[in-house]
Design a protein around this motif. Sequence first.
Motif, short mmCIF file in Angstrom:
data_model
loop_
_atom_site.label_atom_id
_atom_site.label_comp_id
_atom_site.label_asym_id
_atom_site.label_seq_id
_atom_site.Cartn_x
_atom_site.Cartn_y
_atom_site.Cartn_z
N TRP A 225 -35.41 -2.37 25.93
CA TRP A 225 -35.31 -1.01 25.39
C TRP A 225 -34.43 -0.13 26.27
CZ3 TRP A 225 -35.39 1.16 21.04
CH2 TRP A 225 -35.72 2.50 20.85
N LEU A 226 -34.57 -0.28 27.59
CA LEU A 226 -33.75 0.52 28.50
C LEU A 226 -32.26 0.22 28.32
CD1 LEU A 226 -34.47 1.28 32.21
CD2 LEU A 226 -32.21 0.46 31.54
N PHE B 177 -30.77 -1.43 25.77
CA PHE B 177 -30.31 -1.17 24.40
C PHE B 177 -30.15 0.33 24.15
CE2 PHE B 177 -30.64 -0.58 19.84
CZ PHE B 177 -29.79 -1.55 19.36
N GLY B 178 -31.15 1.12 24.57
CA GLY B 178 -31.09 2.56 24.33
C GLY B 178 -30.06 3.26 25.19
N GLY B 179 -30.05 2.94 26.48
CA GLY B 179 -29.12 3.61 27.37
C GLY B 179 -27.68 3.20 27.16
N GLY C 65 -26.55 1.49 24.65
CA GLY C 65 -26.20 1.72 23.24
C GLY C 65 -25.72 3.13 23.00
N SER C 66 -26.35 4.10 23.66
CA SER C 66 -25.89 5.48 23.49
C SER C 66 -24.47 5.65 24.01
CB SER C 66 -26.84 6.45 24.22
OG SER C 66 -26.72 6.31 25.62
N ALA D 160 -30.45 9.67 27.34
CA ALA D 160 -30.88 8.46 26.65
C ALA D 160 -31.52 7.47 27.63
CB ALA D 160 -29.70 7.80 25.94
N THR E 94 -35.51 6.31 27.44
CA THR E 94 -35.98 4.93 27.28
C THR E 94 -37.11 4.64 28.26
OG1 THR E 94 -34.34 4.02 28.85
CG2 THR E 94 -33.72 4.10 26.51
N THR F 211 -40.44 6.71 27.28
CA THR F 211 -41.15 6.21 26.10
C THR F 211 -41.85 4.88 26.37
OG1 THR F 211 -39.04 5.29 25.30
CG2 THR F 211 -39.73 7.43 24.41
N ALA G 167 -30.62 -7.57 25.07
CA ALA G 167 -30.15 -6.25 24.63
C ALA G 167 -28.62 -6.20 24.58
CB ALA G 167 -30.68 -5.17 25.57
N ARG H 153 -29.92 -4.06 34.12
CA ARG H 153 -29.07 -3.26 33.24
C ARG H 153 -27.61 -3.69 33.37
NH1 ARG H 153 -24.75 -0.93 32.36
NH2 ARG H 153 -24.35 1.31 32.28
#
Length: 256
Positions: free
Chosen positions: A19-20, A22-24, A26-27, A57, A61, A64, A110, A203
Motif C-alpha cells: 500500500w505504501l 502503490f499509494g505513494g 502511484g501518486s 500521499a 498510506t 491508514t 506494488a 520502497r
Amino acid sequence: MNSPSPVARIAAEFIGTFWLVFGGCGSAIYAAKQVAQSDDGRSTFQLGIGFLGVALAFGLTVVTLAYAVAHISGAHFNPAITLGAAVSGRLPWKDLPGYWISQVAGGLLAGLMLWVIAKGLPGFDRVGNMAANGYGEHSPAGYSLTSVFIAEVLLTAFFLIVVLGSTDGRAPAGFGPLAIGLSLTLIHLISIPISNTSVNPARSTGVAFFNANGAPGQLWVFWVAPLIGGVIGGLIYPLLFENGKLAIGKRAADNA
C-alpha cells in the motif's frame, strides 16, 4: 487476546508495504503532473498534485494501514524501521528476516502493478518515469551522492526516533500512526528534490527495476543509507529517553 501469528505479522507487513509503495509512488507516477488544456486550446494549466500531493500521499498510506494493522505487526512497512526496532529492543531479531522478505516482496508487487496500470496509457515510457530514487543525474534536482547519502541517513534516523517515541508505552495512546504519517509527509517535503525520497529500502527496490535508467545501479545507496539511519535512530532513542539503556535482550525476549 492471543498474540498475532507469524503468518499474520508477515501478511500485515506485505500488505502495508504494498500500500505504501502503490499509494505513494502511484501518486507520483499518475497524478503529480497532469496538464489540462483550456476550451479554446490556447493555454494549458496544471491539475497535478505536485510535490505536496505526493508527500501527503506517502504520509496517508502509512496513517491508514498503520491504524489497520499496527496491532498485528507493528506496521513497519520498511526494512530500516524493522532494523531500528530490533536494535532498540522493540522486535526480536529472529523476526527480522521474515519482515524484510515480506516488505521487499510487497514493494515489488506494488511496482509491478504500478507498471501494469501505467502502460495502459498510450505513449507511456516506464524508463525514468516510475518514481525511482537517485543521485547525480538521477536526482530530481541534481544533488550529489554525498548530499543524498547524508539526507537519507539523517532523515531515516529522525524517522526512527518519531516511530519509537510515538509508539512508546508512555506516549498518548492512539496517536502513533498519525505522528508517523505526518513525519513521513514532512520527510518527503524536505527531500523529494534531493533523492525523490527513499528512507525505505523496500520502497526503492519496489520500483527501481521497472524504472531502469540507472535506478538499479544506484539502489545500493537506498539500502545502505536508510539502514545506517535506522541503526542510529534505534540507538539514540533508548539511550536518551529510556534511562540510558539499550534493553535489547530483555525487551526482545519480552516481545517474543
